[in-house]
Design a protein around this motif. Structure first.
Motif, PDB file in Angstrom:
ATOM      1  N   ASN A 151     -43.291 -71.249  96.268  1.00  0.00           N
ATOM      2  CA  ASN A 151     -42.682 -71.701  97.524  1.00  0.00           C
ATOM      3  C   ASN A 151     -42.509 -73.213  97.452  1.00  0.00           C
ATOM      4  OD1 ASN A 151     -42.239 -72.624 100.214  1.00  0.00           O
ATOM      5  ND2 ASN A 151     -43.066 -70.708 101.003  1.00  0.00           N
ATOM      6  N   TYR A 153     -41.343 -75.389  99.456  1.00  0.00           N
ATOM      7  CA  TYR A 153     -41.667 -76.138 100.671  1.00  0.00           C
ATOM      8  C   TYR A 153     -43.167 -76.415 100.748  1.00  0.00           C
ATOM      9  CZ  TYR A 153     -36.934 -74.924 102.026  1.00  0.00           C
ATOM     10  OH  TYR A 153     -35.567 -74.795 102.038  1.00  0.00           O
ATOM     11  N   VAL A 154     -43.961 -75.400 100.401  1.00  0.00           N
ATOM     12  CA  VAL A 154     -45.415 -75.580 100.370  1.00  0.00           C
ATOM     13  C   VAL A 154     -45.794 -76.580  99.290  1.00  0.00           C
ATOM     14  CG1 VAL A 154     -47.609 -74.438  99.866  1.00  0.00           C
ATOM     15  CG2 VAL A 154     -45.918 -73.301 101.313  1.00  0.00           C
ATOM     16  N   SER A 155     -45.197 -76.458  98.110  1.00  0.00           N
ATOM     17  CA  SER A 155     -45.509 -77.360  97.003  1.00  0.00           C
ATOM     18  C   SER A 155     -45.177 -78.806  97.358  1.00  0.00           C
ATOM     19  CB  SER A 155     -44.737 -76.941  95.745  1.00  0.00           C
ATOM     20  OG  SER A 155     -45.072 -75.631  95.358  1.00  0.00           O
TER      21      SER A 155
END
Length: 224
Positions: A151, A153-155
């Motif tokens: 993901n 966005y999370v990273s």
């Protein structure tokens, strides 16, 4: 083979990365204002890509923009730092609660080998107390590890928090002097080993220890 041309977008990215390194190295100290013109003259480039790079870093929370005085490195307080570590803890706990972490991570042999190399280098630097070397390998280690989640966005969110946490701790660590042995987290290899073995509980313990170490160190440095 001729090298690829340096486009405006590439130069913008290169400048942003170079300036971020300057911030992490403490050569752009928090609170000191600087202008687009100063940075453009320092790097020998035009003002436009510099302005774009600075805007990018401001969007990442590293710089504060002052329309009349230019930019300054954001001053991160202990309360800010604590909130950042708590935020990344909550996100990582959410990752561990998903079935994706247990069985769906992109753990190809090549990806694991690359992360292990980063872990080995980061651990050596941490044990030796070599802050400058550690920062680069530590950020790359966590960035590659974050890609396993799949993901972006999370990273990206976690990477941004780690950079900001380093911005807070670097000047405090440098103020302690040259010998930082025993102060820096060096559990990178234990975390990689747990992931290689599919040991979710072990990986969670390693990251919990990492976040607890960050909070304890940040508070000790700020209050000491």
């Amino acid at each position: 083979m001729p090298s690829a041309p340096i486009t405006r977008s590439t130069l913008r990215q290169q400048l942003a990365e170079a300036l971020r390194d300057e911030v992490l190295a403490g050569r752009l100290p928090a609170g000191r204002p600087f202008t687009v013109k100063e940075i453009a003259e320092q790097y020998g480039v035009s003002a436009t890509p510099v302005r774009e790079a600075l805007v990018d870093l401001a969007a990442q929370g590293l710089l504060d923009a002052d329309h009349h005085r230019g930019f300054r490195v954001q001053e991160i307080t202990l309360a800010d730092f604590t909130a950042m570590v708590e935020a990344r803890t909550l996100v990582i706990e959410g990752i561990f609660r998903t079935a994706a972490f247990a069985g769906g991570l992109d753990r190809t042999p090549e990806a694991l080998a690359s992360v292990r190399r980063r872990a080995e280098a980061a651990r050596r630097a941490a044990v030796a107390g070599d802050l400058d070397v550690l920062i680069g390998y530590d950020l790359r280690f966590w960035r590659e590890l974050g890609e396993f989640v799949g993901n972006p966005y999370v990273s990206e969110f976690l990477d941004r928090l780690r950079v900001q946490c380093w911005v807070f701790t670097v000047p405090l660590l440098r103020a302690r002097g040259a010998d930082l042995r025993g102060l820096l987290w060096a559990g990178h290899l234990e975390l990689v080993a747990a992931i290689e073995q599919g040991d979710v509980a072990g990986a969670e313990r390693s990251i919990t220890a990492y976040n607890a170490h960050a909070l304890a160190l940040g508070r000790a440095l700020a209050c000491g």
